[in-house]
Design a protein around this motif. Structure first.
Motif, mmCIF file in Angstrom:
data_model
loop_
_atom_site.group_PDB
_atom_site.id
_atom_site.type_symbol
_atom_site.label_atom_id
_atom_site.label_comp_id
_atom_site.label_asym_id
_atom_site.label_seq_id
_atom_site.Cartn_x
_atom_site.Cartn_y
_atom_site.Cartn_z
ATOM 1 N N ILE A 51 38.724 1.916 -7.802
ATOM 2 C CA ILE A 51 39.026 3.298 -8.149
ATOM 3 C C ILE A 51 38.845 4.126 -6.876
ATOM 4 C CG2 ILE A 51 38.443 5.200 -9.721
ATOM 5 C CD1 ILE A 51 36.954 2.983 -11.413
ATOM 6 N N PRO A 52 39.880 4.847 -6.443
ATOM 7 C CA PRO A 52 39.790 5.534 -5.150
ATOM 8 C C PRO A 52 38.613 6.505 -5.097
ATOM 9 C CG PRO A 52 41.992 5.772 -6.109
ATOM 10 C CD PRO A 52 41.144 5.097 -7.138
ATOM 11 N N PRO A 53 37.774 6.401 -4.063
ATOM 12 C CA PRO A 53 36.628 7.310 -3.924
ATOM 13 C C PRO A 53 37.053 8.768 -3.873
ATOM 14 C CG PRO A 53 36.711 5.718 -2.103
ATOM 15 C CD PRO A 53 37.789 5.347 -3.044
ATOM 16 N N ALA A 54 38.224 9.040 -3.312
ATOM 17 C CA ALA A 54 38.679 10.434 -3.233
ATOM 18 C C ALA A 54 38.783 11.034 -4.632
ATOM 19 C CB ALA A 54 40.024 10.504 -2.522
ATOM 20 N N LEU A 55 39.264 10.232 -5.567
ATOM 21 C CA LEU A 55 39.382 10.667 -6.959
ATOM 22 C C LEU A 55 38.001 10.884 -7.574
ATOM 23 C CD1 LEU A 55 41.438 10.888 -9.452
ATOM 24 C CD2 LEU A 55 40.668 8.565 -9.976
ATOM 25 N N LEU A 56 37.106 9.918 -7.347
ATOM 26 C CA LEU A 56 35.757 10.010 -7.910
ATOM 27 C C LEU A 56 35.013 11.209 -7.344
ATOM 28 C CD1 LEU A 56 34.982 6.193 -7.840
ATOM 29 C CD2 LEU A 56 35.223 7.619 -9.882
ATOM 30 N N ARG A 57 35.290 11.499 -6.080
ATOM 31 C CA ARG A 57 34.662 12.649 -5.441
ATOM 32 C C ARG A 57 35.155 13.944 -6.085
ATOM 33 N NH1 ARG A 57 35.860 14.125 0.822
ATOM 34 N NH2 ARG A 57 35.544 16.357 0.523
ATOM 35 N N GLN A 58 36.465 14.000 -6.337
ATOM 36 C CA GLN A 58 37.057 15.195 -6.932
ATOM 37 C C GLN A 58 36.480 15.506 -8.311
ATOM 38 O OE1 GLN A 58 41.339 15.013 -7.018
ATOM 39 N NE2 GLN A 58 41.457 16.045 -5.026
ATOM 40 N N ILE A 59 36.267 14.459 -9.108
ATOM 41 C CA ILE A 59 35.733 14.699 -10.453
ATOM 42 C C ILE A 59 34.202 14.718 -10.464
ATOM 43 C CG2 ILE A 59 37.795 13.712 -11.574
ATOM 44 C CD1 ILE A 59 36.125 11.198 -12.174
ATOM 45 N N GLY A 60 33.599 14.653 -9.268
ATOM 46 C CA GLY A 60 32.134 14.742 -9.161
ATOM 47 C C GLY A 60 31.416 13.585 -9.818
ATOM 48 N N ALA A 61 31.990 12.372 -9.743
ATOM 49 C CA ALA A 61 31.401 11.199 -10.406
ATOM 50 C C ALA A 61 30.044 10.835 -9.803
ATOM 51 C CB ALA A 61 32.356 10.008 -10.295
ATOM 52 N N LYS A 62 29.153 10.359 -10.670
ATOM 53 C CA LYS A 62 27.797 10.014 -10.244
ATOM 54 C C LYS A 62 27.805 8.906 -9.197
ATOM 55 C CE LYS A 62 23.375 8.336 -12.263
ATOM 56 N NZ LYS A 62 22.746 8.183 -11.010
ATOM 57 N N VAL A 63 28.710 7.947 -9.373
ATOM 58 C CA VAL A 63 28.722 6.821 -8.456
ATOM 59 C C VAL A 63 29.018 7.298 -7.022
ATOM 60 C CG1 VAL A 63 31.113 6.232 -9.081
ATOM 61 C CG2 VAL A 63 29.681 4.516 -7.983
ATOM 62 N N TRP A 64 29.891 8.288 -6.873
ATOM 63 C CA TRP A 64 30.171 8.827 -5.535
ATOM 64 C C TRP A 64 28.950 9.570 -4.979
ATOM 65 C CZ3 TRP A 64 32.674 8.714 -1.142
ATOM 66 C CH2 TRP A 64 32.611 9.819 -0.282
ATOM 67 N N ARG A 65 28.314 10.369 -5.841
ATOM 68 C CA ARG A 65 27.135 11.128 -5.371
ATOM 69 C C ARG A 65 26.000 10.182 -4.959
ATOM 70 N NH1 ARG A 65 25.213 14.001 -9.775
ATOM 71 N NH2 ARG A 65 26.885 13.304 -11.170
ATOM 72 N N ASP A 66 25.778 9.146 -5.767
ATOM 73 C CA ASP A 66 24.750 8.154 -5.415
ATOM 74 C C ASP A 66 25.089 7.460 -4.094
ATOM 75 O OD1 ASP A 66 23.337 8.735 -7.667
ATOM 76 O OD2 ASP A 66 23.946 6.945 -8.798
ATOM 77 N N HIS A 67 26.368 7.180 -3.923
ATOM 78 C CA HIS A 67 26.808 6.509 -2.708
ATOM 79 C C HIS A 67 26.535 7.375 -1.472
ATOM 80 C CE1 HIS A 67 29.027 3.314 -0.700
ATOM 81 N NE2 HIS A 67 29.780 4.201 -0.081
ATOM 82 N N VAL A 68 26.830 8.662 -1.597
ATOM 83 C CA VAL A 68 26.584 9.593 -0.485
ATOM 84 C C VAL A 68 25.079 9.678 -0.198
ATOM 85 C CG1 VAL A 68 26.677 12.033 0.189
ATOM 86 C CG2 VAL A 68 28.697 10.936 -0.819
ATOM 87 N N ASP A 69 24.276 9.785 -1.253
ATOM 88 C CA ASP A 69 22.821 9.844 -1.050
ATOM 89 C C ASP A 69 22.317 8.585 -0.349
ATOM 90 O OD1 ASP A 69 22.784 12.263 -2.290
ATOM 91 O OD2 ASP A 69 22.063 11.521 -4.230
#
Ligand code: HEM
Ligand code: 2DC
Length: 469
Positions: free
Chosen positions: A207-225
């Motif tokens: 699932i493209p991270p750009a999409l997950l980032r746009q919808i504020g998905a937890k998995v993207w936020r955890d990844h950034v942290d």
């Protein structure tokens, strides 16, 4: 007659439907088993599309040879978009792991000299030997404290610390202090961040991270942290060495570590050095520690083999009078054990390249630019490739069987694992010390399988008992 690309068997027409099916099979955790099953269904080559991830998959060593011959001058792996998206998002440079083309090649050539050329071994060995000795002392202490003359535990946390201490001492030329009773909480946080970083990467393969980032998905936020934690800790270590280097100009003969060597060499920009050192530090923890854990597990399951290895280490010690560099040349069975571990429990479920020219594999034409994956986990368990693949038999690596494109745990060619030399040496030294000091046992007959969290990990804790000899 050669058959066209579009006739390769497999499910590649509807990426979204396949992603749904994959998700229902809990594919994010079972990728290795699903690949194995696909080879059983479709044969030695299949084409696949899951979400936006499209590839051709192969399993035979002879086909791997064709793949790597077609990797071109700038070999390119699957782009892990979660990792590049983070760098772009935080405006951080790509290191050698994520670079491509001439930028990759020019950095890699310089890094090779300091990290993977055979000459660096003599610098690394004394540092790694000291960490190995400290680990043994730490285990002895744990055994003493238990009051039972043995220590039964899940070693993974201890092994993470051993691995980070090892790679840290090589990169920075000094100790991080992780073999002590009270460790820097920042270092523990670094270790936790790496595990979280890997875990959160796997869904973002499909699932493209750009999409997950746009919808504020937890998995993207955890990844950034997770990456933030990794970069902060690496930055602290790097700054520390940088400061020391500016203050202290006295040129001692002591080996100063990879980072200092790169800074003094002055051939890469500081930003490039920082990016690659961070990748080396992060890449050096879960990979070697999990491989060592699997090896101890296999040795516990095969007590006779364990004694054989112990005997090899003892005579190597005697012949080399304790000179570790010499000793490492006299332990073929220990090295075979590590290869055997990576065959059955590879860190990387697959190797991949975007091929640079037309190739014919299994009589199918594959055009340039295609992502071709070698199923490393599946190959290691294929009875057509390895005799009795279910048996853990280090001696198979000595001479008896052919090794042609079969030992690929660290990848292949100029894009192979940059940390390979560090990893191999660190793991060999660990096993030498453990075999010389402890017997490894395990409780009853519990089979432990793998789970996919970007790298393959044991699906449940591996509990081992260490007894002094
Ligand atoms: C790349 C495996 C330990 C740093 C790779 C690749 C594999 C791999 C399969 C991809 C190679 C390819 O595409 O041909 C392993 C295994 C390890 C291990 C099995 C231990 C058992 C380490 C360690 C470090 C490290 C200890 C750092 C000190 C890297 C880096 C790359 C890489 C930086 C990317 C190299 C590039 O793209 O040029 N590793 N690795 N690895 N590994 Fe390792
Ligand atoms: C994961 O389908 C499965 O060595 C994907 O030390 C394809 C894929 C692409 C790249 C692979 C990855 C897999 C597994 C983990 C690897 C990675 C390249 C490097 C990385 C093999 C097979 C690893 C563990 C590095 C990581 C260093 C980094 C975190 C700083």
């Amino acid at each position: 007659i050669v058959r066209p690309f579009n006739e390769i068997p497999g499910l590649w027409k509807n990426g979204v439907a396949n992603l749904y099916h994959f998700w229902k099979l809990d594919g994010f955790k079972n990728l290795h088993r699903i690949m194995l099953q696909n080879f059983n269904t479709f044969g030695p080559i299949y084409r696949e599309k899951i979400g936006y991830y499209e590839s051709v998959n192969i399993i035979n060593p002879e086909d791997a040879a064709i793949l790597f011959k077609a990797e071109g001058h700038y070999p390119k792996r699957l782009k892990v978009e979660a990792w590049t998206s983070y760098r772009d998002y935080r405006n951080r440079k790509y290191g050698v792991l994520l670079k491509d083309g001439e930028d990759w090649r020019s950095n890699r050539v310089i890094l090779n000299k300091e990290v993977i050329s055979p000459k660096v071994l003599e610098n690394f060995v004394p540092l790694l030997e000291e960490v190995g000795e400290d680990f043994v002392a730490r285990v002895h202490k744990k055994i003493q404290r238990s009051g039972q003359n043995k220590w039964t535990t899940d070693l993974s946390q201890e092994l993470f610390k051993y691995a980070l201490e090892s790679v840290g001492s090589v990169l920075y030329g000094e100790r991080l202090g992780l073999m002590l009773d009270y460790i820097d909480p920042e270092a523990q946080h670094f270790i936790d961040c790496i595990t979280l970083m890997f875990k959160t990467t796997s869904p973002m393969l499909y699932i493209p991270p750009a999409l997950l980032r746009q919808i504020g998905a937890k998995v993207w936020r955890d990844h950034v942290d997770a990456w933030d934690g990794i970069f902060n800790q690496a930055d602290r270590c790097i700054q520390n060495i940088y400061r020391q280097l500016r203050q202290d100009t006295s040129s001692s003969n002591k080996y100063p570590g990879v980072l200092a060597r790169l800074l003094l060499l002055d051939k890469l920009s500081i930003e490039d050095i920082k990016a690659s050192i961070t990748e080396l530090m992060a890449g050096g923890v879960d990979t070697t520690s999990i491989t060592l854990l699997w090896t101890l597990y296999e040795l516990a399951r095969h007590p006779n083999l364990q004694e054989e290895l112990r005997a090899e280490v003892a005579s190597a010690r005697a012949e080399s009078q304790g000179d570790m560099l010499e000793m490492l040349k006299r332990i073929p069975l220990v090295k075979g054990a590590l290869k055997e571990t990576l065959r059955l429990h590879p860190v990387a479920v697959s190797l991949q390249r975007y091929i640079s020219e037309d190739v014919i594999i299994q009589n199918y034409h594959i055009p340039p630019g295609t992502l071709v994956q070698l199923g490393l986990y599946a190959m290691g368990r294929d009875p057509k490739v390895f005799l009795h693949p279910e048996q853990y038999r280090p001696s198979r690596w000595l001479r008896t069987e052919t090794h042609y494109f079969r030992s690929l745990g660290f990848g292949f060619g100029p894009r192979q694992c940059l940390g390979r030399r560090i990893a191999e040496t660190e793991m060999q030294i660990f096993l030498i010390h453990m075999l010389e000091n402890f017997r490894v046992e395990k409780q009853r007959h519990v089979e432990v399988q793998s789970t996919f969290e970007l790298i393959l990990l044991p699906e449940k804790p591996i509990i081992l008992t260490l007894k002094p000899l």
